[in-house]
Each structure stands twice: as structure tokens, then as C-alpha cells.
Design a protein around this motif. Structure first.
Motif, short mmCIF file in Angstrom:
data_model
loop_
_atom_site.label_atom_id
_atom_site.label_comp_id
_atom_site.label_asym_id
_atom_site.label_seq_id
_atom_site.Cartn_x
_atom_site.Cartn_y
_atom_site.Cartn_z
N LYS A 136 0.90 -1.21 0.19
CA LYS A 136 0.11 0.14 -0.15
C LYS A 136 0.91 1.32 0.20
O LYS A 136 0.47 2.11 -0.75
CB LYS A 136 -1.10 0.03 1.23
CG LYS A 136 -2.31 -0.76 1.13
CD LYS A 136 -2.92 -0.96 2.34
CE LYS A 136 -4.27 -1.79 2.25
NZ LYS A 136 -5.18 -0.90 1.36
N GLN A 137 2.02 1.19 0.61
CA GLN A 137 2.92 2.53 0.87
C GLN A 137 3.48 2.36 -0.29
O GLN A 137 3.47 3.54 -1.10
CB GLN A 137 3.77 1.98 1.86
CG GLN A 137 3.19 2.35 3.32
CD GLN A 137 4.34 2.01 4.36
OE1 GLN A 137 5.54 2.16 4.03
NE2 GLN A 137 3.81 1.43 5.46
N ALA A 139 2.26 1.63 -3.48
CA ALA A 139 1.22 2.19 -4.38
C ALA A 139 1.18 3.75 -4.23
O ALA A 139 0.81 4.56 -5.24
CB ALA A 139 -0.16 1.39 -4.19
N ALA A 140 1.02 4.20 -2.87
CA ALA A 140 0.81 5.50 -2.64
C ALA A 140 2.04 6.44 -3.19
O ALA A 140 1.97 7.56 -3.67
CB ALA A 140 0.71 5.86 -1.03
N ARG A 141 3.43 5.85 -3.19
CA ARG A 141 4.48 6.54 -3.71
C ARG A 141 4.47 6.19 -5.26
O ARG A 141 5.26 7.02 -5.90
CB ARG A 141 5.87 5.79 -3.30
CG ARG A 141 5.79 6.23 -1.53
CD ARG A 141 7.09 6.11 -1.21
NE ARG A 141 7.60 4.40 -1.28
CZ ARG A 141 7.50 3.76 -0.23
NH1 ARG A 141 6.73 4.00 0.79
NH2 ARG A 141 7.52 2.41 -0.33
N GLU A 173 -4.83 0.04 -6.40
CA GLU A 173 -4.57 1.31 -6.08
C GLU A 173 -3.19 1.85 -6.55
O GLU A 173 -3.54 3.12 -6.76
CB GLU A 173 -4.42 0.98 -4.35
CG GLU A 173 -5.56 0.61 -3.52
CD GLU A 173 -5.09 0.44 -2.11
OE1 GLU A 173 -4.11 1.07 -1.57
OE2 GLU A 173 -5.71 -0.13 -1.35
N TYR A 174 -2.32 1.05 -6.82
CA TYR A 174 -1.08 1.56 -7.51
C TYR A 174 -1.63 1.93 -9.04
O TYR A 174 -1.08 3.11 -9.32
CB TYR A 174 -0.18 0.43 -7.69
CG TYR A 174 0.83 0.82 -8.65
CD1 TYR A 174 1.96 1.69 -8.68
CD2 TYR A 174 0.87 0.30 -10.03
CE1 TYR A 174 2.64 2.19 -9.68
CE2 TYR A 174 2.08 0.66 -11.04
CZ TYR A 174 2.94 1.62 -10.78
OH TYR A 174 3.61 1.89 -11.64
N THR A 177 -3.11 5.31 -9.08
CA THR A 177 -2.05 6.56 -8.78
C THR A 177 -1.34 6.70 -10.14
O THR A 177 -0.90 7.72 -10.48
CB THR A 177 -0.99 5.87 -7.78
OG1 THR A 177 -1.82 5.93 -6.40
CG2 THR A 177 0.03 6.99 -7.33
#
Length: 220
Positions: A136-137, A139-141, A173-174, A177
Motif C-alpha cells: 500500500k505504501q 502504491a501511494a508512492r 490502488e497503484y 495512482t
């Protein structure tokens, strides 16, 4: 302050900026047309109620028929547009990326094979409960390599690192983004379609209550 529509219908200015920009005119036209149908039906029903030449049963029958006619008119108005919007959403959804591509500039996966192996080794070294958080981290980046490492691993290895359903959800999620415009378009069409259907349902319920009839799905 924007006033709520008298019948609870949602025009373009009551939606998100993206829906308003792409479908605002469609929703405004729908609200105008539905309002006219409701107003016309209510006016006719009021005249029927005042008709001294009808007994109570005759009044009820004519009001019910007026209501059913208005419901059919709403179905006719809405069916084609709903079908078109659902078709737009289906086409847009089919075009969405579902797998993480190779990084820009990398034409052959073998050139990053060692890096992918190292990522899988690292994932295997941390607790299973922490792997979703790590992804998840990433994906957020906007980091795609961890997803590529699992995506391109043999199925047994990939499944041992993280169950496929959970991985697919985090991978989306990725992708959201990495490809925001593509997903935003699908979300916009979905939201607009939901609003259009909601307006249709609200109008039909308004007519049904006024005429004392049942609301049936379009085509029934």
C-alpha cells in the motif's frame, strides 16, 4: 446557497465537478424533462379529482391510469440514455490497465530480473501481515516494481507472498495512482449513471405516490 429541487432531483450543479463538466448538461436536461412529466401528471390528477362527473371508483381508476402513463413516459425518456451511459462505462472499464507494465525505458524484463527477485526475497522475509501495508505504501508512492515482482512471479510463489484477491485490490490502488485520468473517467461515468438512475427512481416514486400505483422497473 443552492436550493434543493422541489422533487429531490439532482441537476448537474449538485454533482461532483468532474460529473458536472462531462455530464452536467445531460443531467440538467433530464431534470427539466422529469419535472415537466411530474408537473403535467400532478395537474391532470388534480383535474380528475375535481371532476364531479366521476364516482370515487372512477376517480381512482383514472388517476391510476394517469400515473401509469407518466411512469411509462419516464421509462421511455430514461432507458436509452441509461443504456448509453452503461455502454460508455463498459468500454472505459475494458480499457483500464489491469497489469503493471515494465518501467519506462525497460523493454526486456530480463534486465530487471535480479531486482525483482530481490524484492520477492525481501517480501518473503517480512511478516505476512506486514506485506499488504508495504505494498500500500508503494502504491501511494507510485512505485510499480514491487507489484511487478509479484505479478511476474510463478503463481505458487506469488500466492505464498500475498493472496491473489488482496494483491489485485492493492495493485489497483497503484494503477489508480499511475493512471489517474483513466480511472477518473470510469468513476465519472459510474457516478453520472448512478445519479441519472437515482433521478429516474425519484421521479417514478413521486408519480407513484401521487397516483397510488406501484413502481415497476423499466419494461415491466
Amino acid at each position: 446557497m443552492r436550493r434543493t429541487h422541489i422533487y429531490g432531483l439532482l441537476a448537474g450543479d449538485k454533482t461532483s465537478p468532474t460529473v458536472q463538466a462531462r455530464y452536467g448538461q445531460v443531467l440538467d436536461a433530464q431534470v427539466g424533462a422529469l419535472t415537466n412529466i411530474i408537473d403535467r401528471a400532478k395537474s391532470r390528477i388534480e383535474l380528475i379529482r375535481k371532476d364531479r362527473g366521476l364516482n370515487p371508483m372512477g376517480v381512482a381508476e383514472q388517476i391510476a391510469e394517469e400515473g401509469r402513463a407518466a411512469l411509462r413516459e419516464i421509462d421511455t425518456l430514461s432507458a436509452g440514455r441509461i443504456q448509453k451511459m452503461e455502454s460508455d462505462a463498459e468500454v472505459a472499464r475494458a480499457a483500464l490497465p489491469v497489469r503493471v507494465p515494465l518501467p519506462e525505458g525497460v523493454k526486456d524484463r530480463t534486465t530487471i530480473t535480479q531486482e525483482l527477485i530481490e524484492i520477492r526475497t525481501f517480501l518473503g522475509s517480512i511478516d505476512a501481515i506486514d506485506r499488504p501495508s508495504f505494498l500500500k505504501q508503494a502504491a501511494a508512492r507510485g512505485e510499480g516494481l514491487p507489484f511487478l515482482a509479484i505479478q511476474n512471479a510463478p503463481s505458487m510463489i506469488a500466492e505464498s507472498l500475498i493472496p491473489e484477491p488482496k494483491f489485485a485490490k492493492i495493485r489497483e490502488e497503484y494503477l489508480r495512482t499511475a493512471y489517474p485520468d483513466s480511472f477518473e473517467f470510469v468513476d465519472t461515468v459510474d457516478d453520472a449513471t448512478l445519479t441519472f438512475k437515482s433521478n429516474t427512481g425519484t421521479a417514478k416514486i413521486t408519480i407513484a405516490k401521487e397516483a397510488g400505483v406501484m413502481v415497476n422497473p423499466p419494461g415491466e
